[in-house]
Design an enzyme around this catalytic site. Sequence first.
Site: not given
Ligand SMILES: NC(=O)c1ccc[n+]([C@@H]2O[C@H](COP(=O)([O-])OP(=O)(O)OC[C@H]3O[C@@H](n4cnc5c(N)ncnc54)[C@H](OP(=O)(O)O)[C@@H]3O)[C@@H](O)[C@H]2O)c1
Length: 264
Positions: A154, A141, A13-15, A17-19
């Site tokens: 969060y 996280s 899920t949420g793939s 962008s990012g992680i």
């Molecule tokens: N980045 C960090 O430093 C970090 C650190 C610790 C943990 N994390 C965790 O890692 C995970 C990913 O983080 P990230 O920074 O890679 O996030 P991101 O770049 O903001 O990506 C978030 C993804 O989630 C999707 N998304 C958001 N709401 C959604 C929904 N309701 N239904 C389906 N898709 C949805 C977005 O897609 P669309 O916008 O295309 O819908 C996007 O693909 C999160 O759970 C975050 O808490 C991140």
Amino acid sequence: MHIDLSGRTALVTGSTSGIGQAIATSFARAGARVLVNGRDEKRTREAADRIREETGNRDVQAMAADVATAEGAQAITVVEPDVDILVNNTGIFAAKPVFEIPDEEWRRFFEVNVLSGVRLARFYIPRMAERGWGRVIFISSDSSVLPPTEMVHYGMTKTAQLAVSRGMAQSVAGSGVTVNCVLPGPTLTPGVEEFITDLMGDEVPFSEAERRFMTEERPTSLLGRLIRPEEVANLVLYVGSELSAATNGAALRADGGVIPTIIP
Ligand SMILES: NC(=O)c1ccc[n+]([C@@H]2O[C@H](COP(=O)([O-])OP(=O)(O)OC[C@H]3O[C@@H](n4cnc5c(N)ncnc54)[C@H](OP(=O)(O)O)[C@@H]3O)[C@@H](O)[C@H]2O)c1
């Protein structure tokens, strides 16, 4: 170590962008059939196209749906009633002083970051258990054990994921299904890049902004730089594979050592 996921279907899920995108890419590279998810049809299709092109795996499919809603989750489970690997990665973050967070915002964070994963896991895990194999990974996280003062809501959701995944693992003990949490630390995703640029000002080169951010804001990091999404994906790929059978109900860190304790 050779990880071959051919014959397995993975939903991340949420793939778009990012992680999440890095995880979907690593699964595709390992030969899995991968379901790419985001809210927007076009963005999701483009992400699937990118991953297909980058990995040469043609079995990468776009699955647009808002997993933060019951309807969105159902839309996926109707089309794909069986997956072998579920990665609950979707998550949102935003800074707000804790005494100013209204009820709706607490609920929204809970719905997007926790309930999205609960709904999918509740549907898929019993079916995985019936088939005798499955991997479920919640992307939590470092904030799950180090509640950030600037976004307590969060942190609450990320801690909740630890309890949910451990409890679900216990509920299917001995079934061949494992449920784990992976805890990334500060990772270079587009949202984090923007956050750091806003904080440090865009006149500073990003490499310098990153260095200052890590020194001033994340001083406990042993890595001393932002983690790259692929570095989180490497651990998730292992946990999603056959090789990780003995790792279950765990909270696994890919945090660059930012959590300053031996046990998470
Ligand atoms: N980045 C960090 O430093 C970090 C650190 C610790 C943990 N994390 C965790 O890692 C995970 C990913 O983080 P990230 O920074 O890679 O996030 P991101 O770049 O903001 O990506 C978030 C993804 O989630 C999707 N998304 C958001 N709401 C959604 C929904 N309701 N239904 C389906 N898709 C949805 C977005 O897609 P669309 O916008 O295309 O819908 C996007 O693909 C999160 O759970 C975050 O808490 C991140």
